[in-house]
Write an enzyme that holds these catalytic residues in place. Structure first.
Site, PDB file in Angstrom:
ATOM      1  N   ASP A   1       0.403   3.786   1.746  1.00 24.54           N
ATOM      2  CA  ASP A   1       0.337   4.414   3.068  1.00 24.54           C
ATOM      3  C   ASP A   1       1.739   4.724   3.597  1.00 24.54           C
ATOM      4  OD1 ASP A   1       0.059   4.695   6.031  1.00 24.54           O
ATOM      5  OD2 ASP A   1      -2.027   4.176   5.627  1.00 24.54           O
TER       6      ASP A   1
ATOM      7  N   ARG B   1       2.798   5.065   6.455  1.00 19.00           N
ATOM      8  CA  ARG B   1       3.150   4.401   7.714  1.00 19.00           C
ATOM      9  C   ARG B   1       3.668   2.982   7.511  1.00 19.00           C
ATOM     10  NH1 ARG B   1      -2.660   5.026  10.288  1.00 19.00           N
ATOM     11  NH2 ARG B   1      -3.097   4.356   8.144  1.00 19.00           N
TER      12      ARG B   1
ATOM     13  N   CYS C   1      -5.992   0.450   7.028  1.00 20.84           N
ATOM     14  CA  CYS C   1      -5.823   1.008   5.680  1.00 20.84           C
ATOM     15  C   CYS C   1      -6.980   1.958   5.360  1.00 20.84           C
ATOM     16  CB  CYS C   1      -5.776  -0.122   4.657  1.00 20.84           C
ATOM     17  SG  CYS C   1      -5.583   0.438   2.952  1.00 20.84           S
TER      18      CYS C   1
ATOM     19  N   HIS D   1      -2.279  -3.923   5.106  1.00 22.37           N
ATOM     20  CA  HIS D   1      -2.084  -3.525   6.499  1.00 22.37           C
ATOM     21  C   HIS D   1      -3.413  -3.164   7.134  1.00 22.37           C
ATOM     22  CE1 HIS D   1      -2.559   0.939   5.998  1.00 22.37           C
ATOM     23  NE2 HIS D   1      -2.240   0.639   4.753  1.00 22.37           N
TER      24      HIS D   1
ATOM     25  N   CYS E   1       0.829  -1.202   0.000  1.00 20.14           N
ATOM     26  CA  CYS E   1       0.000   0.000   0.000  1.00 20.14           C
ATOM     27  C   CYS E   1       0.864   1.254   0.000  1.00 20.14           C
ATOM     28  CB  CYS E   1      -0.915  -0.010   1.226  1.00 20.14           C
ATOM     29  SG  CYS E   1      -2.058   1.394   1.300  1.00 20.14           S
TER      30      CYS E   1
END
Length: 227
Positions: free
Chosen positions: A47, A49, A104, A101, A45
């Site tokens: 993302d 993080r 998400c 994750h 992803c």
């Protein structure tokens, strides 16, 4: 006259990072510039993080990476397919890892039918997964639990999509040693969990898919041990 923002702090961080690497291994960047020979392709992803290299403790050059919102693999996405083809056919990676994750934002938006514009079309793929397993969500205790399950199911579906590409099918047909894995990362504890939808051959895919679905439905997911 508009004042330009140069992000000087990021350049300073880069210099410090390069200096630390060089102090630890003076020849690192020279070797890195001459070739890349990663054993792993990571499809994850976007993302911020979920930094792929860091969470598996690998250095630059050791992990080939493709990222998009909600780690989706679409058979018409030439970007993702080009990365997969290059990794498998040219770099000869040994492992393809699809990693989602928990937490998400894309998956939650798909689950709740939130609308953010153009991205709604992309997240339609995740909504298709949600709709396919409506009975699973009916058993969950609350929305957060539902979204966690959708994060897991989304990975399993994307792993199957990877396995069904002509790229993987052709690689397995010529007996190339390459394995596809489905993992999920937990932002709350920093740990990876193996969804056990691992396939090393086209014949493995149906059983791996069924096994992973059973694990998700039982809520029996454990942290991976790398075996």
């Amino acid at each position: 006259m508009t004042r330009m923002r140069t992000l000087a702090g990021l350049f300073e961080n880069n210099r410090k990072w390069a200096r630390r690497i060089t102090e630890r291994d003076p020849a690192f960047f020279q070797r890195l510039s001459e070739q890349q020979s990663p054993r792993y392709l990571w499809i994850g992803c976007s993302d911020s993080r979920v930094p792929a290299n860091e969470i598996v403790g690998l250095l630059p050059g050791e992990l080939f990476v493709h990222r998009n919102v909600a780690n989706v693999v679409v058979h018409s996405d030439l970007n993702c397919l080009s990365v997969l083809q290059y990794a498998v056919d040219v770099l000869k990676v040994e492992h393809v890892i699809v990693c989602g994750h928990y937490g998400c934002g894309g998956v939650r938006a798909a689950y709740t039918n939130a609308s953010f514009g153009l991205i709604d079309n992309w997240l339609r793929h995740v909504q298709d997964v949600r709709d396919r397993y409506a009975d699973v969500f009916a058993k969950a205790a609350d929305e957060d639990a539902d979204v966690d399950r959708l994060c897991e199911l989304n990975v399993i579906e994307q792993v199957r999509d990877v396995c069904q590409t002509t790229i993987m099918q052709d690689a397995w047909r010529r007996d190339q040693p390459v394995t596809v894995h489905g993992w999920i990362y937990d932002l709350r504890d920093g740990l990876l969990r193996d969804l056990e939808c691992t396939s090393s051959d086209a014949a493995d895919v149906p059983d791996a898919y069924s096994r992973a679905l059973a694990i998700v439905e039982r809520g029996a997911l454990k942290t991976g041990d790398g075996s």
